[in-house]
Design an enzyme around this catalytic site. Sequence first.
Site, short mmCIF file in Angstrom:
data_model
loop_
_atom_site.label_atom_id
_atom_site.label_comp_id
_atom_site.label_asym_id
_atom_site.label_seq_id
_atom_site.Cartn_x
_atom_site.Cartn_y
_atom_site.Cartn_z
N THR A 199 -2.09 -15.42 28.15
CA THR A 199 -1.12 -14.31 28.04
C THR A 199 -0.54 -14.10 26.65
O THR A 199 0.52 -13.52 26.53
CB THR A 199 0.05 -14.46 29.04
OG1 THR A 199 0.79 -15.63 28.70
CG2 THR A 199 -0.46 -14.56 30.46
N THR A 203 1.38 -7.07 17.04
CA THR A 203 0.87 -5.74 17.39
C THR A 203 2.06 -4.85 17.77
O THR A 203 2.71 -4.29 16.91
CB THR A 203 -0.17 -5.81 18.52
OG1 THR A 203 0.35 -6.61 19.59
CG2 THR A 203 -1.46 -6.43 18.02
N LYS A 251 2.27 -14.30 19.24
CA LYS A 251 2.60 -12.90 19.45
C LYS A 251 2.38 -12.57 20.91
O LYS A 251 1.60 -13.23 21.62
CB LYS A 251 1.76 -11.96 18.57
CG LYS A 251 0.25 -12.05 18.74
CD LYS A 251 -0.34 -11.27 19.90
CE LYS A 251 0.06 -9.82 19.89
NZ LYS A 251 -0.54 -9.10 21.08
N ASN A 275 2.87 3.12 25.82
CA ASN A 275 1.52 3.02 26.37
C ASN A 275 0.91 4.36 26.74
O ASN A 275 -0.30 4.47 26.86
CB ASN A 275 1.54 2.09 27.58
CG ASN A 275 1.71 0.64 27.15
OD1 ASN A 275 0.79 0.01 26.68
ND2 ASN A 275 2.93 0.13 27.28
N GLU A 326 6.92 -4.89 25.89
CA GLU A 326 6.89 -3.53 25.36
C GLU A 326 7.99 -2.68 25.99
O GLU A 326 8.04 -2.49 27.20
CB GLU A 326 5.52 -2.90 25.60
CG GLU A 326 4.45 -3.49 24.71
CD GLU A 326 3.08 -2.94 24.97
OE1 GLU A 326 2.21 -3.16 24.12
OE2 GLU A 326 2.86 -2.32 26.02
#
Length: 691
Positions: A178, A141, A167, A389, A264
């Site tokens: 997680t 993702t 992932k 985000n 991220e």
Amino acid sequence: MKVPLGFSFSGTHAGLKPQRKDVALVYSDTPCSAAGCFTANKARAAPVQDAEPRLPATGIQAVLINSGNANALTGPSGLEDVRTLLAETARVLSVPASAVLSASTGVIGHPLPVNKVLAVLGPLKGALRAEPDAAAEAIMTTDTRPKQAWREVRIGGRDVTVSAIFKGSGMMHPSLATVIAVITTDCAIQPGALAGALREAVSSTFNSLTVDGDMSPNDTVYALANGRAGNPAITAPGPELDAFTATLSDLCLEMAREIASDGEGATKLLEVKVSGAPTGAIAQDLARSVAGSTLVKAAVFGADPNWGRVLATVGARAGTQGYEVDPYSARVRIQGITVYQGQPQPHDPGQLKARMREPEVHIEVELTSGEGSSVAWGCDLSYDYVKINADYTSLIIPRPDGGVGKDDRLANYSPAFKTTLLVEALSYISRFKGRRCVIRFGGAAMVKENLKQSFCRDIELLRSAGLQPIIVHGGGPELTRTLDKLGLRQEGELITDDSGLKVVEMVISGSVNSELVTLLNKLGDRAVGLSGKDGALLRARRIPGDDGRAKEHVGEVTRVNHEFLEMLLGQGYVPVISPMGLGEDGQTYDLGSDAVASELASALKAHKLVYLHDAPGILRGEELFSELTSAQLEAHLLAGAFSGSMQTRSRMALKALSAGVERVHIIDGRVPHSLIAELFTDKGVGTLVTR
């Protein structure tokens, strides 16, 4: 990656995401024992609701995974979509519907376009191979790279392989798996024993991982064991189960660290060790709290050794949970340097700050309340995390065909963000316009996809600021893998006879050069790929005094056709050069990227020469030199302070400086955008050497 016997994989693009692969299939030719660990989130996605009550079990043969759509909070239709996919996958594979599991990851709250997935089931079956690359890519993702890992262990006199595709990048916090992962093994083990081993492995690894404190409704770890290794089946506790569990835990540890480092927007992996706690569980809770602290993560991003935030977090967690812990008596070490022990300890802030720019930051908290210890993993909190985000769903747009796309134009960002970006960038343009910079590109930056992408973006920004970059690259790990596969290295040394040289030239001047040029041109750069043989750019001779076979085609530069480069630079091109040269004897020579970068910088009278490598800069032991003069560097060389590649680059730096190059930068290529951080900031991130 080595794949267990009997397993095959495939991945394809179904249209759930705009371009990249988004559906994966994992298949075993033999029914498997299966187990799973799942999210603790009460808003479980439909695939989790379906699979959790079915495991552990026997008879499982396939896992269907999609990315781009979470199939979470989609109501009763979400579960019906899962049942439809399981039934059709089973039909295509000629197995019972009960033999298929599924998992989803992506945007929450959008109905799953089932027909798109159904349409690719046939092609997925036809593409099944004992190669997991496509499947690993299809489950990504916000990951910056596909993730795979494997281990081998001897059980019952047989070699057993355990491998995983996985992932994970955001929405990660303890008390769940997680991650989306499929662990496959050819070990013979009963479902109950497999489930116990998986729970133990997850507890000490994934459950000590936090990226942002948020828990996904989709997190799933599947383990499938088909018994093809032929070992006596593991049915009960004992040495064989212990060995398998230890191997599985070690694999999960690698996976957890890899996920944390790819969090991220992450630029650094954060590892927190807590010891001396009343119990192991308390130590784990405290370590996770420090790794998940927003203030600690922000300090790590800024390379700020703010140990007060670490102890404040320990004290806050101990206070709210009633732990018998005294932060005042603790010892705190950051990157191995003691900063607190009952009171603040003297240390060199500049040196510690430099050490905190490394790709991994280690924080140790030693308490005095018991024997409990634990480790937690996380990452720093960067500007990119907020960017990713802040617009994750606002830039997601539904498409007429039921899929989703992303409108990521700069115009969609706030005026304040755009203004800040432009003001910061424009302040440096006048300093660099018309200057030339030779960049040696190598190390980890050539391997990890996110580092390659950030390097190419850096080159684009350098050009937009008026700098003229010239890139020199080596062969990197791709060359090493190819030579090892063909048996063209002996005890780590390259065999550069005719056969070895042809492979070196094929990889360096062919695939490596072509890939880098393609990436640069996709971003709008006018990159042109060159071998040093093209246009007689690099003339060479064999290194004298060595008649050994290992040096048969290893040479040194005798002349640079700088007029050829001047022509390309004058027309706005970015030369991307492989370090192969042509001798007066008509022979081809491997010249080495370090030496070629130095020779080109000297011939072009470049303002800067930059070496990207796998270290924070020039190190003496663990000490990083932020700035050195050529005289200081030469003194360290004569004193034997450096060895290996560091010694070579130091010599090449001195050679370039003596030929008129003004500055040589040696920086950490493992850090995204380190090139920009070194050149476009007042305080760099590596070592600057001047005349």
